[in-house]
Design an enzyme around this catalytic site. Sequence first.
Site, PDB file in Angstrom:
ATOM      1  N   ASP A 167       0.041  -9.496  10.225  1.00  0.00           N
ATOM      2  CA  ASP A 167      -1.139 -10.210  10.678  1.00  0.00           C
ATOM      3  C   ASP A 167      -0.990 -10.757  12.091  1.00  0.00           C
ATOM      4  OD1 ASP A 167      -2.609  -9.721   8.449  1.00  0.00           O
ATOM      5  OD2 ASP A 167      -2.260 -11.662   7.486  1.00  0.00           O
ATOM      6  N   LYS A 173      -6.387 -10.204  12.102  1.00  0.00           N
ATOM      7  CA  LYS A 173      -7.798 -10.549  12.220  1.00  0.00           C
ATOM      8  C   LYS A 173      -7.920 -11.836  13.014  1.00  0.00           C
ATOM      9  CE  LYS A 173      -9.383  -8.471   7.894  1.00  0.00           C
ATOM     10  NZ  LYS A 173      -8.133  -7.811   7.526  1.00  0.00           N
ATOM     11  N   MET A 188      -8.235 -23.351   8.917  1.00  0.00           N
ATOM     12  CA  MET A 188      -9.210 -22.697   9.803  1.00  0.00           C
ATOM     13  C   MET A 188     -10.439 -23.578  10.028  1.00  0.00           C
ATOM     14  SD  MET A 188      -8.894 -18.858   8.158  1.00  0.00           S
ATOM     15  CE  MET A 188      -8.824 -19.451   6.461  1.00  0.00           C
TER      16      MET A 188
END
Length: 465
Positions: free
Chosen positions: A257, A279, A393
């Site tokens: 990642d 991502k 996040m």
Amino acid sequence: MDANEAINYFPITLRIDGSRIVVVGGGNIAARKIRLLINKNAKIEVFAKTVCPELKQLHQNNCVELMGEMPLQAEFKNHIKTCRLVFIATNDHVYNKKISQWVMETNIPVCVVDNPKLSSFITPAIIDRDPVLIAISTGGAAPVLNRKIRQVIEPLLNQSVGKIAQFMGKYRTWVKKHLPNTCERRKLWEAFLDGQGSSLIESNNEKKCFDYLKALTKNYKTSFGEIALVGAGPGDPDLLTLKALHCLQNADVVLHDHLLSSEILNRVRRDAHLIYVGKQKKKHTVSQKEINELLQFYAYQGKKVVRLKGGDPFIFGRGGEEAEYLMNAHIPFRLIPGISAANGCASASGIPLTHRDCAQTCLILTGHTQEKKPLDVPWESMMNPHQTLVIYMGLGSLDFLCQELVKKGFPSSWPAAAIEKGTLPEQKIVTGTLENLAKLVTQHHFESPVLIIIGQVVSHRVISP
């Protein structure tokens, strides 16, 4: 060379059996270096006017040859033309420098003990489990640190690791004859070591060990590979679990990642195929469907595949989705948990997630929103004053989140904290309240990844003196 100029070294293992090695100096330091050489079948010649008792004993045991006082420059340079290495170990710096210059003029590797600037090579701290050798070096900068690192590594090595290497070396050609494919041979040896091979060698039963190797070779067939969904932890590479590290060092392919550091990726086996599938917000490099298909593609090739994710794969890492896909495709997989960002970042910041005086539960949420969609979180479940809220996040929605919590009943003075790049050396932490946390984060130029912690536990933050 400037005193502050870095010296760069490249590690090698040098074959010295049958070679001549010259040592200049007859004291205890010279003897210490010679101890490293006497079991390597080299011819060791010592130039010194007087020698210490240990070197006299080594001479009597025919381990070293005493050459007497150093000859003149021309004669010495002629003498060392066919030698492999020169060690200089006297306590006279000026003399050492002069001899070092003579040696360097002949392009023979030279080591002036405890003086890297006058050396073309240095000797590392060595762990010797013949034929296994582990060398530890700080480039001459910190010899004491070398020894400390050795003290940590040496107890981890089984005493029989040398016997294991000897066995594998003895039957390497036999295995190559029966399995010509390099990849197949590597997998066979991995199965041998992960199975009964090591224990059979430790029991000194070579026949049973070879029978086991033959059985593995006879029954060897290409099959599905194995997928490991591995949590890499919150960022600090030293927080990798031992199982995660084992997977990284055995992987053929690693799909990794965005938020994984180069320090973690450097622990992957050197010849593994690294594939970036990270991502980022508005930058979805590889879709989840494509990631699933890549996992299946490499598994069908018989590869050992690691799907490497930050934190823990099952906490906002889509590990559950990927595991379901592999299960439905009947592909073998393993789940290797990692220290979660919530746990790791909170602990590294000194903030307890629970505290018996104020927080008996902990709710973990994501503050990430789909593009052009409102934040969708369980507001009612969040409004518990005896609970800690941990938001992944949440940087982009922080201002809205704090305002909504106040509107729904929390006081504006309710404690809150933001942690950027938790557990890493560049970790940043700000503590405040629901009223001012978003402003503090902006003032301190926070960037993702950021973890938000809201609750009374923030007031119980501990900082080591």
